[in-house]
Design a protein around this motif. Structure first.
Motif, mmCIF file in Angstrom:
data_model
loop_
_atom_site.group_PDB
_atom_site.id
_atom_site.type_symbol
_atom_site.label_atom_id
_atom_site.label_comp_id
_atom_site.label_asym_id
_atom_site.label_seq_id
_atom_site.Cartn_x
_atom_site.Cartn_y
_atom_site.Cartn_z
ATOM 1 N N PHE A 23 -6.684 2.035 6.624
ATOM 2 C CA PHE A 23 -5.396 1.852 4.964
ATOM 3 C C PHE A 23 -6.392 1.979 3.780
ATOM 4 O O PHE A 23 -6.454 0.845 4.036
ATOM 5 C CB PHE A 23 -3.624 2.069 4.956
ATOM 6 N N THR A 70 -7.956 -13.095 6.464
ATOM 7 C CA THR A 70 -8.326 -12.226 6.665
ATOM 8 C C THR A 70 -9.405 -11.062 7.603
ATOM 9 O O THR A 70 -10.091 -10.353 7.435
ATOM 10 C CB THR A 70 -7.882 -11.268 5.439
ATOM 11 N N GLY A 120 4.827 2.972 11.404
ATOM 12 C CA GLY A 120 5.391 1.826 10.820
ATOM 13 C C GLY A 120 6.508 2.106 9.818
ATOM 14 O O GLY A 120 6.999 2.806 10.135
ATOM 15 N N ASN A 176 8.361 1.108 6.085
ATOM 16 C CA ASN A 176 8.456 0.379 4.695
ATOM 17 C C ASN A 176 10.021 0.250 4.100
ATOM 18 O O ASN A 176 10.967 -0.277 4.959
ATOM 19 C CB ASN A 176 8.708 1.919 3.756
ATOM 20 N N GLN A 201 -0.302 -13.194 5.793
ATOM 21 C CA GLN A 201 -0.068 -12.478 7.479
ATOM 22 C C GLN A 201 -1.807 -13.654 8.100
ATOM 23 O O GLN A 201 -3.115 -12.511 7.605
ATOM 24 C CB GLN A 201 -0.295 -11.654 7.639
ATOM 25 N N THR A 223 -4.755 -12.654 11.156
ATOM 26 C CA THR A 223 -4.671 -11.166 11.234
ATOM 27 C C THR A 223 -4.927 -11.293 12.822
ATOM 28 O O THR A 223 -5.213 -10.147 13.837
ATOM 29 C CB THR A 223 -6.524 -10.860 11.250
ATOM 30 N N LEU A 246 -0.362 -6.460 8.473
ATOM 31 C CA LEU A 246 -1.107 -5.791 7.782
ATOM 32 C C LEU A 246 -1.256 -6.719 6.448
ATOM 33 O O LEU A 246 -0.351 -6.870 5.155
ATOM 34 C CB LEU A 246 0.403 -4.946 7.299
ATOM 35 N N MET A 303 -2.593 -7.420 3.166
ATOM 36 C CA MET A 303 -2.627 -6.733 2.092
ATOM 37 C C MET A 303 -3.238 -8.663 0.803
ATOM 38 O O MET A 303 -2.970 -8.299 -0.162
ATOM 39 C CB MET A 303 -1.935 -6.218 1.677
ATOM 40 N N THR A 338 6.653 -4.487 4.596
ATOM 41 C CA THR A 338 6.436 -3.173 6.092
ATOM 42 C C THR A 338 5.953 -3.699 6.918
ATOM 43 O O THR A 338 4.989 -4.530 6.943
ATOM 44 C CB THR A 338 5.010 -2.145 5.358
ATOM 45 N N LEU A 368 3.769 -2.797 11.109
ATOM 46 C CA LEU A 368 3.100 -1.359 11.361
ATOM 47 C C LEU A 368 3.150 -1.682 13.190
ATOM 48 O O LEU A 368 3.205 -3.196 13.311
ATOM 49 C CB LEU A 368 1.966 -2.557 10.665
ATOM 50 N N LEU A 405 2.035 5.043 4.134
ATOM 51 C CA LEU A 405 1.079 4.193 5.292
ATOM 52 C C LEU A 405 0.283 5.831 5.508
ATOM 53 O O LEU A 405 -0.737 5.820 5.810
ATOM 54 C CB LEU A 405 1.245 3.494 6.338
#
Ligand code: FDA
Length: 489
Positions: A68, A200, A311, A313, A326, A328, A351, A353, A359, A361, A416
């Motif tokens: 994405f 990440t 996923g 949202n 988050q 990885t 995810l 970001m 969200t 996944l 996504l």
């Protein structure tokens, strides 16, 4: 053209290649390994993280190829992540010394014994579960996150929310082992060592923490003094000679992908460990162009290991979101395998970001009811695979997401994926040179005396969990038997 003679050549430095190399080197054999990707450890270049894609992000592309949110502006470089685009499916791969271990999430899952027995009815499962799986896990340095750390760490909010929501919806969850060193992770959390999983880093490589193959099997093989790795060496095709030895046409490339030397390698014994798609490309192309002998089963029984991404949202109302920070490295999964109507396993995926995108996944792993096949036409690999092959997977994803949303709120992840479903995302291509079908019982290719296939292509399209532990165990089993049968004398 420069000509190089070697007794044994291994093509590819991923799981199958690394395990074969170690066991052959330990048996005193000299081995040359040809790998099209770079030796990142030696290069001194760092891997980039997901928020700042740089050199390692993509194999010779101008745009990133994450599943994405991709960006333009890359200068083509021999990065670690590659994607092969077929009509109905995109397949992600690792390139570099260490193969897929450089880019993957490190999830080290042993398949359920019942399913392993169903997929490989001719193998002695007891032996696998007592010898080869434990051996694989030990060499790969598989470990498990501490529950206390998981419960406290803000970087695992996405896992805690994912598990709590799954339980509320009536699903079972499981802890997932990994090759990322969780002792290192606890230190990186405390800022005692450089961060990697919490910075990440993963699909473009991990600078720290992950026990990828260059740190395990390949390092041990190099320590014997019997292994020589030629990186940035791409095998173009293979010929079988009259004396049943092999000749390989190889292009040495630079980091911009330009050929800097054309070389010819000769060997008596050849191990194909170029990964499912790489091995099929070499065999089918060589067959089409050089009359390379192939059994009719090569290319058959291919599958995506039931990979289906989906996923949700707006995972916010009850849980407060999945977290801005988050890790990885995934450590949790939904285990619905025993449901006869909707059997699946779903990785609770991060995810990362850099903000709370609320969200969730999931990478689902399903059974593969309808297998595909691979062939070579008009100079390229063609995959017979379309929506009919993923129909049942879609039904499982729909069932899962609806049940999760009903219990917890949220919507299907339209942001996504088109329609909320990523049927075309494949991280686990398997099959095409299936053990006992295209090969003998230990991976020797049919119609050949000295060619062995040892990688994911031995598994008939599905194994029910993330596959590398199985690829390692199968290779350990095959190479032990091949060495004992004096196939490399
Ligand atoms: P692998 O693909 O590892 O290695 C093949 C090597 O051969 C590559 O280095 C390639 O460059 C080289 N090669 C190919 N053609 C060549 C040629 N012509 N000449 C020279 N070299 C050539 N699995 C799992 O169990 N847990 C997980 O968490 C994940 N996560 C994951 C995430 C992502 C993003 C991806 C892409 C994949 C995963 N996987 C995974 C899948 C796993 O990484 C994969 O199944 C294995 O790497 C396959 O191992 P093989 O030994 O078959 O080949």
């Amino acid at each position: 053209k420069k000509e190089i003679e070697a007794p044994i050549i291994i093509i590819g430095s991923g799981y199958g290649g690394a395990v074969s190399a170690l066991r052959l080197c330990e048996a005193g054999k000299k081995v040359i390994m040809l790998e099209m990707g770079m030796n990142w450890g030696k290069s001194g270049i760092s891997y980039s993280n997901m928020l700042k894609p740089d050199k390692s992000a993509a194999w010779l592309k101008t745009k990133t190829i994450a599943p994405f949110f991709n960006i333009f502006g890359l200068k083509p470089f021999t990065g670690v992540l590659d994607r092969l685009d077929f009509e109905h499916i995109n397949i992600w791969l690792g390139r570099g010394v260490g193969g897929g271990s450089l880019v993957n999430g490190g999830m080290a899952v042993t398949p359920k014994q019942k399913y392993f027995e169903e997929i490989f009815p001719n193998l002695d499962a007891e032996k696998f579960y007592n010898i080869y799986f434990p051996r694989a896990k030990q060499e790969l340095k598989v470990n498990v996150i501490r529950e206390d750390f998981l419960n406290d760490c803000p970087y695992y909010k996405f896992t805690r929310v994912g598990e709590a929501e799954a339980h509320k919806a009536g699903f079972k969850t499981m802890r997932v082992p990994n090759v990322y060193d969780f002792t290192y992770m606890e230190k990186e959390y405390k800022n005692e060592v450089p961060r990697s999983a919490f910075k990440t880093e993963v699909i473009y490589g991990n600078n720290h923490g992950k026990n990828s193959l260059d740190k395990t099997y390949l390092q041990k093989a190099l320590d014997t003094g019997n292994l020589e790795i030629f990186d940035l060496h791409c095998v173009d095709d293979i010929k079988m000679n009259n004396d049943k030895s092999y000749t390989l046409n190889v292009n040495q490339i630079d980091t911009s992908g330009k050929t800097v030397a054309e070389k010819i390698f000769h060997c008596k014994q050849l191990i194909l460990a170029a990964g499912t798609m790489g091995t099929l490309q070499l065999l089918l192309k060589s067959n089409a162009e050089n009359n390379f002998p192939l059994h009719e089963n090569v290319g058959k029984n291919w599958g995506n290991n039931g990979n289906f991404m989906t996923g949700r949202n707006w995972v916010k109302p009850l849980s407060g979101g999945t977290g801005a920070q988050q890790s990885t490295i995934p450590v949790g999964g939904v285990d619905n395998w025993d449901d006869p109507k909707h059997p699946f396993f779903a990785e609770i995926a991060p995810l990362p970001m850099g903000m709370d995108v609320a969200t969730a996944l999931y990478l689902q792993i399903n059974k593969v009811d309808k297998k595909g096949s691979v062939y070579y036409k008009n100079g390229k690999l063609i995959l017979d695979w379309n929506e009919s092959h993923t129909q049942k997977m879609k039904e499982n994803a729909d069932y899962f997401i609806k049940k999760m949303n009903k219990a917890n709120g949220g919507t299907r992840a339209h942001l996504l994926f088109k329609n909320g479903f990523g049927a075309n995302i494949c991280y686990h291509p398997l099959g095409g040179c299936v053990l006992g079908e295209a090969t003998n019982e230990f991976g020797k290719l049919k119609n050949h005396d000295h060619l062995f296939v040892l990688d994911g292509s031995l598994i008939p399209g599905t194994i029910g969990v993330n596959p590398f532990v199985t690829i390692v165990a199968l290779t350990e089993y095959c190479i032990e038997n091949l060495i004992n049968l004096n196939e490399f004398s």
